[in-house]
Design an enzyme around this catalytic site. Structure first.
Site, PDB file in Angstrom:
ATOM      1  N   LYS A 248      11.213  68.913  64.832  1.00  0.00           N
ATOM      2  CA  LYS A 248      11.172  67.477  65.130  1.00  0.00           C
ATOM      3  C   LYS A 248      10.163  67.181  66.261  1.00  0.00           C
ATOM      4  CE  LYS A 248      14.211  67.239  61.917  1.00  0.00           C
ATOM      5  NZ  LYS A 248      15.634  67.044  61.871  1.00  0.00           N
TER       6      LYS A 248
HETATM    7  C1  LIG Z   1      16.938  67.157  61.096  1.00  0.00           C
HETATM    8  C2  LIG Z   1      17.615  66.024  60.457  1.00  0.00           C
HETATM    9  C3  LIG Z   1      18.975  65.747  60.664  1.00  0.00           C
HETATM   10  C4  LIG Z   1      19.892  66.673  61.366  1.00  0.00           C
HETATM   11  O1  LIG Z   1      19.522  66.996  62.634  1.00  0.00           O
HETATM   12  P1  LIG Z   1      20.020  68.382  63.254  1.00  0.00           P
HETATM   13  O2  LIG Z   1      19.629  68.231  64.684  1.00  0.00           O
HETATM   14  O3  LIG Z   1      19.277  69.470  62.552  1.00  0.00           O
HETATM   15  O4  LIG Z   1      21.473  68.475  63.055  1.00  0.00           O
HETATM   16  C5  LIG Z   1      19.493  64.586  60.128  1.00  0.00           C
HETATM   17  N1  LIG Z   1      18.739  63.760  59.401  1.00  0.00           N
HETATM   18  C6  LIG Z   1      17.451  64.001  59.148  1.00  0.00           C
HETATM   19  C7  LIG Z   1      16.676  63.014  58.346  1.00  0.00           C
HETATM   20  C8  LIG Z   1      16.843  65.153  59.647  1.00  0.00           C
HETATM   21  O5  LIG Z   1      15.573  65.410  59.373  1.00  0.00           O
END
Ligand SMILES: *Cc1c(COP(=O)(O)O)cnc(C)c1O
Length: 382
Positions: free
Chosen positions: A188
């Site tokens: 991210k």
């Molecule tokens: C990464 C992601 C999540 C979950 O986040 P985590 O921190 O990995 O639990 C939820 N929604 C979307 C669209 C994502 O890309």
């Protein structure tokens, strides 16, 4: 192999983590509130609760809004499963709204039509989870107008969105939503290894988010129904231990100071892809880079307009390009098919999945590496 996404760790990040390990509380210390404050400053949202993943954040958001058994929650099928699972964690029912093939986000016209129908059938959702796919904001003004009209709560799954802007405000500001949830997974915009945050402008929702993220337990003297002494606490809800540790928060705080440069690098690379791939038989993402509305460029996804996606994917892989596909529509997952969802229900998300390939995009992707990706695509698709 060039990966499709990758975090950036520098000496300052390592020093920040080591400082916590050597000198500070590992959890429930000063780093978490400092990170929360910095996230509020960046996003312009009033309140932040740091949690141990974006998924936990979505769960907490649903709990804070009172989503429970008997309720419906709607989301986009073009997302990671966590966007829908949060409803099921709460015992609520899930449904989807198809995407707009251009933005690849939840289609607001479809949403309007579905809300109208649901109202007639008295099964309006309690909340919708909108996903800023690949970092491009959903049409939040239209969504919030619909949400007000039908009395539906809005959660932004902003896992892709941190660093992007909508109508001049940072994604995560919650200007047009009740809650926005961030993720700090390594692919991210910024990372804490695992981590997430629940942003809101509503004091009551913020209080409930903290409560559900911390066992449902409070020590607030105004909230206690009895007062036994300074040690005393009470459990008021069935909460969870979703706390972020100070080790993770220190990393996040250090990363956040470089967010702007990360996004600039992603943007530059995305523009290079736009230019270089314009002549190929592929549909590119919307450029979407006006001053007021700009993507966080979490992912760069092309759609093949001809040719076999699997074959192109495998050829790219064999040339050392770590491509990926986002996403397998949630309603096509076996778990969701067992709940009664079937292929054909959300055709735009399904078509996008059939044709999509995610190209490498991350701040440290070198120009020479990107040129290798571009060259490989040209050779395969010519
Ligand atoms: C990464 C992601 C999540 C979950 O986040 P985590 O921190 O990995 O639990 C939820 N929604 C979307 C669209 C994502 O890309």
């Amino acid at each position: 192999m060039i990966p499709y996404g990758k975090h950036q760790i520098v000496d300052a990040d390592i020093a920040a983590v080591v400082d916590v390990l050597e000198n500070q509380f590992l959890t429930q210390g000063q780093m978490v509130p400092a990170f929360e404050q910095a996230l509020c400053e960046y996003t312009q949202a009033k309140y932040c609760t740091a949690v141990n993943s974006g998924t936990s954040g979505l769960h907490v958001a649903c709990l804070a809004l009172g989503v429970g058994p008997g309720d419906w929650l709607w989301t986009s099928p073009n997302s990671f499963v966590a966007s829908a699972n949060c409803a099921l964690y709460c015992g609520a029912k899930i449904d989807f709204v198809d995407i707009d093939p251009h933005t690849r986000n939840l289609d607001t016209d479809e949403l309007a039509a579905k809300l109208q129908l649901a109202k007639r059938e008295a099964r309006l959702p309690k909340a919708i989870v909108v996903v800023h796919f690949a970092g491009l904001s959903c049409d939040m003004q239209a969504i919030s107008a619909l949400a007000r009209e039908y009395d539906v709560k809005v959660i932004e799954d902003a896992a892709h969105g941190l660093g992007g802007f909508y109508k001049g405000r940072p994604i995560g500001s919650c200007q047009y939503s009740d809650i926005a949830v961030l993720s700090f997974h390594p692919v991210k915009s910024i990372t804490t290894a695992e981590g997430g945050a629940v942003m809101t402008n509503d004091a009551n929702l913020a209080e409930r988010s903290v409560l559900f993220a911390k066992h449902g337990v409070t020590r607030d003297p105004d909230k206690l129904t009895e007062h036994h002494g300074p040690w005393y606490y009470q459990q008021h809800e069935l909460g969870f231990n979703y706390r972020m540790s100070d080790i993770h928060a220190a990393l996040g705080l250090s990363q956040l100071s470089r967010l702007a440069s990360f996004i600039t690098a992603r943007k530059t690379l995305a523009h290079r892809y736009h230019k270089a791939l314009a002549e190929l038989p592929v549909q590119l993402p919307l450029p979407n880079d006006s001053t007021n509305d700009s993507s966080a460029w979490h992912l760069y996804m092309i759609e093949l307009l001809s040719g076999d996606r699997k074959s192109v994917f495998e050829q790219l892989q064999s040339k050392g390009i770590g491509v990926n596909v986002h996403y397998i529509p949630i309603h096509l997952q076996p778990y969701y098919q067992r709940m009664g969802f079937t292929a054909g229900q959300f055709p735009c998300a399904e078509q996008f999945y059939q044709r999509a390939i995610t190209l490498p995009l991350y701040p440290d992707l070198q120009i020479e590496q990107q040129d290798r990706v571009i060259q490989a695509l040209r050779e395969i698709l010519k």
